[in-house]
Design a protein around this motif. Structure first.
Motif, PDB file in Angstrom:
ATOM      1  N   THR A 255       0.865  -1.186   0.000  1.00 43.06           N
ATOM      2  CA  THR A 255       0.000   0.000   0.000  1.00 43.06           C
ATOM      3  C   THR A 255       0.896   1.228   0.000  1.00 43.06           C
ATOM      4  OG1 THR A 255      -1.740  -1.142   1.234  1.00 43.06           O
ATOM      5  CG2 THR A 255      -1.814   1.262   1.196  1.00 43.06           C
ATOM      6  N   LEU A 256       0.674   2.111  -0.960  1.00 35.77           N
ATOM      7  CA  LEU A 256       1.516   3.301  -1.101  1.00 35.77           C
ATOM      8  C   LEU A 256       0.647   4.550  -1.015  1.00 35.77           C
ATOM      9  CD1 LEU A 256       4.404   3.752  -3.636  1.00 35.77           C
ATOM     10  CD2 LEU A 256       2.728   5.577  -3.327  1.00 35.77           C
ATOM     11  N   ASP A 257       1.055   5.484  -0.131  1.00 35.66           N
ATOM     12  CA  ASP A 257       0.360   6.761   0.011  1.00 35.66           C
ATOM     13  C   ASP A 257       1.379   7.891  -0.054  1.00 35.66           C
ATOM     14  OD1 ASP A 257      -2.623   6.264   0.778  1.00 35.66           O
ATOM     15  OD2 ASP A 257      -1.494   4.822   1.983  1.00 35.66           O
ATOM     16  N   SER A 258       1.018   8.964  -0.737  1.00 28.78           N
ATOM     17  CA  SER A 258       1.910  10.118  -0.835  1.00 28.78           C
ATOM     18  C   SER A 258       1.129  11.393  -0.591  1.00 28.78           C
ATOM     19  CB  SER A 258       2.579  10.171  -2.216  1.00 28.78           C
ATOM     20  OG  SER A 258       1.623  10.457  -3.222  1.00 28.78           O
ATOM     21  N   ALA A 259       1.829  12.401  -0.083  1.00 27.98           N
ATOM     22  CA  ALA A 259       1.250  13.723   0.127  1.00 27.98           C
ATOM     23  C   ALA A 259       2.347  14.751  -0.116  1.00 27.98           C
ATOM     24  CB  ALA A 259       0.687  13.855   1.539  1.00 27.98           C
ATOM     25  N   MET A 260       2.052  15.739  -0.943  1.00 31.56           N
ATOM     26  CA  MET A 260       3.021  16.783  -1.238  1.00 31.56           C
ATOM     27  C   MET A 260       2.349  18.138  -1.130  1.00 31.56           C
ATOM     28  SD  MET A 260       5.106  15.110  -4.468  1.00 31.56           S
ATOM     29  CE  MET A 260       6.440  16.302  -4.353  1.00 31.56           C
ATOM     30  N   ALA A 261       3.149  19.152  -0.783  1.00 34.34           N
ATOM     31  CA  ALA A 261       2.630  20.508  -0.680  1.00 34.34           C
ATOM     32  C   ALA A 261       3.701  21.481  -1.122  1.00 34.34           C
ATOM     33  CB  ALA A 261       2.189  20.812   0.753  1.00 34.34           C
ATOM     34  N   ASN A 262       3.290  22.513  -1.831  1.00 31.23           N
ATOM     35  CA  ASN A 262       4.206  23.550  -2.292  1.00 31.23           C
ATOM     36  C   ASN A 262       3.790  24.864  -1.643  1.00 31.23           C
ATOM     37  OD1 ASN A 262       6.416  23.251  -4.300  1.00 31.23           O
ATOM     38  ND2 ASN A 262       5.573  25.167  -5.074  1.00 31.23           N
ATOM     39  N   GLU A 269       5.731  13.650   1.583  1.00 35.69           N
ATOM     40  CA  GLU A 269       5.644  12.539   2.534  1.00 35.69           C
ATOM     41  C   GLU A 269       5.237  11.278   1.790  1.00 35.69           C
ATOM     42  OE1 GLU A 269       3.616  11.464   6.877  1.00 35.69           O
ATOM     43  OE2 GLU A 269       3.046  13.278   5.778  1.00 35.69           O
ATOM     44  N   LEU A 270       6.003  10.209   1.984  1.00 35.56           N
ATOM     45  CA  LEU A 270       5.733   8.937   1.317  1.00 35.56           C
ATOM     46  C   LEU A 270       5.638   7.823   2.349  1.00 35.56           C
ATOM     47  CD1 LEU A 270       5.485   7.356  -1.370  1.00 35.56           C
ATOM     48  CD2 LEU A 270       7.968   7.040  -1.281  1.00 35.56           C
ATOM     49  N   THR A 271       4.523   7.100   2.310  1.00 34.76           N
ATOM     50  CA  THR A 271       4.310   5.982   3.228  1.00 34.76           C
ATOM     51  C   THR A 271       4.175   4.702   2.417  1.00 34.76           C
ATOM     52  OG1 THR A 271       3.192   7.400   4.832  1.00 34.76           O
ATOM     53  CG2 THR A 271       2.847   5.022   5.037  1.00 34.76           C
ATOM     54  N   PRO A 301      14.974  22.821 -13.264  1.00 35.00           N
ATOM     55  CA  PRO A 301      15.767  22.626 -12.041  1.00 35.00           C
ATOM     56  C   PRO A 301      14.966  21.847 -10.995  1.00 35.00           C
ATOM     57  CG  PRO A 301      15.870  24.913 -12.790  1.00 35.00           C
ATOM     58  CD  PRO A 301      14.799  24.245 -13.594  1.00 35.00           C
ATOM     59  N   LEU A 302      15.676  21.017 -10.231  1.00 34.60           N
ATOM     60  CA  LEU A 302      15.009  20.238  -9.193  1.00 34.60           C
ATOM     61  C   LEU A 302      14.464  21.159  -8.108  1.00 34.60           C
ATOM     62  CD1 LEU A 302      17.523  17.254  -8.769  1.00 34.60           C
ATOM     63  CD2 LEU A 302      15.408  17.329 -10.104  1.00 34.60           C
ATOM     64  N   GLU A 303      13.265  20.854  -7.652  1.00 31.93           N
ATOM     65  CA  GLU A 303      12.637  21.653  -6.608  1.00 31.93           C
ATOM     66  C   GLU A 303      13.235  21.309  -5.242  1.00 31.93           C
ATOM     67  OE1 GLU A 303       8.124  22.101  -8.322  1.00 31.93           O
ATOM     68  OE2 GLU A 303       8.678  20.217  -7.383  1.00 31.93           O
ATOM     69  N   LYS A 304      13.398  22.320  -4.411  1.00 30.44           N
ATOM     70  CA  LYS A 304      13.851  22.093  -3.046  1.00 30.44           C
ATOM     71  C   LYS A 304      12.652  21.660  -2.216  1.00 30.44           C
ATOM     72  CE  LYS A 304      17.638  25.456  -3.221  1.00 30.44           C
ATOM     73  NZ  LYS A 304      18.231  26.684  -2.613  1.00 30.44           N
ATOM     74  N   ARG A 305      12.773  20.468  -1.642  1.00 26.62           N
ATOM     75  CA  ARG A 305      11.621  19.912  -0.908  1.00 26.62           C
ATOM     76  C   ARG A 305      12.121  19.046   0.234  1.00 26.62           C
ATOM     77  NH1 ARG A 305       6.596  19.884  -2.598  1.00 26.62           N
ATOM     78  NH2 ARG A 305       7.296  20.466  -4.698  1.00 26.62           N
ATOM     79  N   ASP A 306      11.490  19.171   1.378  1.00 28.81           N
ATOM     80  CA  ASP A 306      11.812  18.347   2.543  1.00 28.81           C
ATOM     81  C   ASP A 306      10.942  17.091   2.515  1.00 28.81           C
ATOM     82  OD1 ASP A 306      13.625  20.259   3.487  1.00 28.81           O
ATOM     83  OD2 ASP A 306      12.026  21.336   4.569  1.00 28.81           O
ATOM     84  N   TYR A 307      11.592  15.924   2.466  1.00 31.10           N
ATOM     85  CA  TYR A 307      10.861  14.668   2.337  1.00 31.10           C
ATOM     86  C   TYR A 307      10.887  13.893   3.654  1.00 31.10           C
ATOM     87  CZ  TYR A 307      10.572  15.095  -2.749  1.00 31.10           C
ATOM     88  OH  TYR A 307      10.282  15.514  -4.007  1.00 31.10           O
ATOM     89  N   THR A 308       9.792  13.196   3.918  1.00 35.86           N
ATOM     90  CA  THR A 308       9.674  12.279   5.034  1.00 35.86           C
ATOM     91  C   THR A 308       9.214  10.925   4.494  1.00 35.86           C
ATOM     92  OG1 THR A 308       9.036  14.076   6.533  1.00 35.86           O
ATOM     93  CG2 THR A 308       8.561  11.822   7.273  1.00 35.86           C
ATOM     94  N   TYR A 309       9.887   9.852   4.926  1.00 36.50           N
ATOM     95  CA  TYR A 309       9.561   8.514   4.449  1.00 36.50           C
ATOM     96  C   TYR A 309       9.120   7.637   5.616  1.00 36.50           C
ATOM     97  CZ  TYR A 309      12.180  10.030   0.323  1.00 36.50           C
ATOM     98  OH  TYR A 309      12.638  10.732  -0.769  1.00 36.50           O
ATOM     99  N   HIS A 310       8.086   6.839   5.374  1.00 31.00           N
ATOM    100  CA  HIS A 310       7.610   5.869   6.359  1.00 31.00           C
ATOM    101  C   HIS A 310       7.591   4.506   5.694  1.00 31.00           C
ATOM    102  CE1 HIS A 310       6.234   9.264   8.858  1.00 31.00           C
ATOM    103  NE2 HIS A 310       5.750   9.773   7.731  1.00 31.00           N
ATOM    104  N   LEU A 311       8.383   3.576   6.207  1.00 32.23           N
ATOM    105  CA  LEU A 311       8.436   2.220   5.662  1.00 32.23           C
ATOM    106  C   LEU A 311       7.983   1.256   6.750  1.00 32.23           C
ATOM    107  CD1 LEU A 311      11.950   2.450   3.919  1.00 32.23           C
ATOM    108  CD2 LEU A 311       9.700   2.837   2.899  1.00 32.23           C
ATOM    109  N   THR A 312       6.915   0.483   6.461  1.00 30.31           N
ATOM    110  CA  THR A 312       6.410  -0.453   7.461  1.00 30.31           C
ATOM    111  C   THR A 312       6.155  -1.798   6.832  1.00 30.31           C
ATOM    112  OG1 THR A 312       4.109   0.188   7.072  1.00 30.31           O
ATOM    113  CG2 THR A 312       5.305   1.400   8.756  1.00 30.31           C
TER     114      THR A 312
END
Length: 312
Positions: A255-262, A269-271, A301-312
């Motif tokens: 199961t894959l869930d993602s959430a992004m905000a600009n 955020e990727l779970t 150009p690559l966007e500057k973004r803070d990522y959070t990963y959750h692996l379960t």
């Protein structure tokens, strides 16, 4: 009231759209005018060297009518369609059969499109190659300099998706306000081939797929747009192999869930939840460096973004 009527036969005509990149030659057909009713059927031409068939009916008084065109457009990269969508580039050829209904202030389109020989690039990370089958049944409504709504049912090499786009004209150009993609089924190997990422992705099938993009009101202090997106899907099995590595990550019942905000602070955020997994040895590479061509990176150009990963 005065009335006008007559018939004009077109033989070997030519129309050049200039900067738009379209040239119609060998234009032939018959145009009838009966009072306020204009009819041209059939019309044939070579558009950028390829056969097109068209028909047109228009009421000059009521400002209503219908038009239809079918044929293949080649060298899209040399036309205005190449960069008509922001951050997207089209090239190759496109075959379509489109019917338009015209009313005052509104044009409604329906028809089918074959993009099997169309290359579609989005920023640095997505490339649908020419030769990958792709067909769509489309319906769209255009209100010039006001809005554009599109709904499409897309089938492409083992995938089936519904796409909806909503755009609004801001006085200068059309701006995407809302986008939705829903997939009944996605072939993982096909999707993997279209992702420009330093990984080889293979596997089974993704279901219950949904991605939604929403433009938020206002803008950031640097002038960039505010938006957020959400994604979700279920995958029966997939393998992820970093380029240059020997051992893939093997995930099952995912199961894959993602959430992004600009915004003032852009986040992602990727779970990923896997009921069963087999991972490479700890000393093996899990990640690979980007392999983006310099000219493409300069353009997007690559966007500057803070990522959070959750692996379960």
């Amino acid at each position: 009231d005065k009335t006008m009527s007559g018939t004009v036969n077109l033989i070997g005509g030519m129309v050049d759209s200039g900067k738009a990149g379209f040239t119609a030659t060998n234009l032939a057909g018959t145009v009838h005018l009966n009072n306020t009713q204009l009819e041209a059927t059939p019309l044939t031409a070579l558009v950028n060297g390829n056969p097109f068939a068209c028909s047109l009916y228009y009421d000059l008084k009521a400002k209503t009518g219908k038009a239809r065109a079918s044929g293949t457009l080649t060298a899209i990269e040399k036309t205005m369609l190449a960069t008509a969508i922001r951050h997207t580039e089209l090239s190759g050829s496109l075959t379509g059969d489109i019917e338009a209904t015209l009313k005052p202030g509104t044009i409604h389109f329906t028809g089918s499109v074959n993009a099997g020989q169309t290359e579609i690039l989005y920023r640095t990370w997505f490339l649908k190659p020419s030769g990958l089958a792709g067909n769509a049944e489309v319906a769209a409504t255009l209100k010039p300099r006001k809005s554009f709504q599109l709904s499409a049912q897309v089938s492409a090499a083992g995938t089936s998706n519904r796409i909806e786009l909503s755009m609004v004209h801001d006085g200068k150009m059309m701006r995407l306000m809302h986008g939705l993609v829903e997939g009944e089924s996605l072939d993982i190997a096909t999707v993997g081939k279209s992702l420009r990422m330093p990984y080889t992705i293979t596997g089974g099938t993704a279901t219950d797929c949904r991605y939604e993009w929403i433009r938020d009101p206002g803008e950031a202090s640097d002038g960039s747009m505010l938006w957020h997106s959400m994604g979700h899907c279920r995958i029966d099995e997939m393998r992820i192999l970093p380029h240059g590595a020997t051992y893939p990550m093997h995930l099952q019942d995912v199961t894959l869930d993602s959430a992004m905000a600009n915004g003032e602070r852009s986040t992602g955020e990727l779970t990923i939840h896997a009921a069963k997994s087999s991972m490479p040895p700890l000393d093996a590479p899990y990640f690979a460096p980007d392999e983006i061509p310099p000219d493409l990176l300069a353009k997007y150009p690559l966007e500057k973004r803070d990522y959070t990963y959750h692996l379960t």
